[in-house]
Structures are given as C-alpha cells and as structure tokens.
Write a protein that holds these residues in place. Structure first.
Motif, PDB file in Angstrom:
ATOM      1  N   PHE A  50     -19.213   2.548 -21.894  1.00 55.52           N
ATOM      2  CA  PHE A  50     -20.345   3.077 -22.650  1.00 55.52           C
ATOM      3  C   PHE A  50     -19.981   3.852 -23.921  1.00 55.52           C
ATOM      4  N   GLY A  98     -27.507  -2.069 -18.143  1.00 62.98           N
ATOM      5  CA  GLY A  98     -26.783  -0.811 -18.163  1.00 62.98           C
ATOM      6  C   GLY A  98     -26.492  -0.297 -16.768  1.00 62.98           C
ATOM      7  N   VAL A 140     -29.017   5.853 -19.202  1.00 67.81           N
ATOM      8  CA  VAL A 140     -28.860   4.488 -18.705  1.00 67.81           C
ATOM      9  C   VAL A 140     -30.052   4.148 -17.819  1.00 67.81           C
ATOM     10  N   VAL A 155     -26.039   9.682 -22.790  1.00 67.79           N
ATOM     11  CA  VAL A 155     -26.405   8.267 -22.727  1.00 67.79           C
ATOM     12  C   VAL A 155     -27.356   8.110 -21.546  1.00 67.79           C
TER      13      VAL A 155
END
Length: 203
Positions: A165, A69, A64, A62
């Motif tokens: 997340f 975020g 970010v 992920v």
C-alpha cells in the motif's frame, strides 16, 4: 465571528464520556453497514485538529474498504485478526511520513522547525512514530464521537503492508484500526484495568 475556543471550565456530559470511554469497547464483529466517504472525511478532519509536537502532523492514513484492497490487506494480517478485518467496513492503515518535516515551513511557520530534523533520521523517525501514534489515538476517539466503533490491531506484517500500500509514498505503517458499526451482541466484557495507585504517581 463566534468564539471557537473551549474554556477549561467546560466539561463533557456523562453521555459523551460514556461514548468515548466508559461504555466504549474494542469492536471485534461488525454490522453489514457501510461507512460513507463523507464520514471518513469528517473523521480525518477531526483527527487533524488534535495537537502534535510543533504541529508536525506526521500521521498518514489509508482507508481500505474496496474488495480488492481488502484482499490485499488480508495477505498481511495475522490469523487471529483475519475474520474481524475481512468483515470490517473499513480498515485504516495508520502510517507516518518519514519526511514529515518537509511540511513544517507551512505547518509551523514561525520557526525554522524543518532544520530540527534535517540530517537527523533517528530523531525524525522517533518523533514521527510518537506523534503519529498520538494521531491514531485521536482517530479512535474521533470515530467514537461520530458514532463509529474502532478495533485497533498490532497483529500484521508491517513490511508487507508497506509493500502493498505504501511503496510509492514512502510512508511507514505502524498499526491497523478496523472501523465501522460494531455488532455489540458479540462485544467482550471489559477486561481489568490498573488502578490509579498502580499506574500513576502524584509528584
């Protein structure tokens, strides 16, 4: 078609070895310079080529970088890592998919590899953790090869990160890696390393 295999006699030159290892440092401060979508896609494409056991590819990532975020992620980061994470252009949440073996009929089609892990959660999780950590190392080297700097971190709340997340995907986070263009004026000198005879054995 051109031969894409690299033979064992080929060797990187000193410039490449310096970039990947000898002159590379963990970045703790960052230039105000964005990392593009295209660079992140190139980064993942390189990481995906690194070998994993039975081509498991359990690593999930992920990236970010949005203000929203970032604020969420900072809730899970330890105090000592707050500023470097707040100012990094991108923070990669490194995770693994506990159900990675569902992809093995496609990723490793010449054997019934899915059956090796089905109904064996401890074995599957161990394999996912080991191989996704290997992919995290590939990510650091791939980032350096693309001109980025990397700052891996373990100081974060994995459970909270998963809640913020990864709840929908079921993935499990293992570490964070800040990515961007480092401010090398604030880079620390290299710390000591163990010598060959302290950490290696010829058997």
């Amino acid at each position: 078609m051109p031969d894409t295999n690299v033979t064992s006699t080929e060797r990187l030159d000193d410039t490449a070895l310096d970039r990947l290892f000898r002159r590379a440092r963990t970045a703790n401060a960052w230039q105000d310079r964005p990392v593009t979508d295209e660079t992140l896609r190139q980064l993942y494409d390189l990481v995906s080529l690194g070998p994993t056991s039975a081509n498991q590819l359990p690593g999930r990532f992920v990236f970010v970088r949005s203000p929203e975020g970032r604020e969420k992620l900072l809730q899970a980061v330890s105090a000592g890592n707050l500023e470097k994470t707040r100012t990094a252009p991108v923070t990669a949440v490194i995770a693994y998919d506990p159900q990675f073996y569902e992809q093995l009929p496609r990723l490793f089609p010449h054997a019934d590899a899915k059956s090796w892990f089905t109904g064996k959660p401890e074995f599957a999780e161990r394999s996912a953790l080991v191989n996704s950590t290997l992919q995290a190392a590939y990510l650091i080297l791939a980032a350096r090869s693309l001109g980025l700097d990397a700052g891996p971190m373990g100081g974060f709340d994995a459970k909270k990160t998963d809640e913020l997340f990864l709840a929908e995907s079921g993935w499990k986070s293992t570490m964070l890696i800040n990515l961007g263009y480092g401010d090398h004026s604030k880079t620390f000198d290299r710390l000591p390393r163990l010598g060959f005879n302290e950490a290696a054995v010829l058997a």
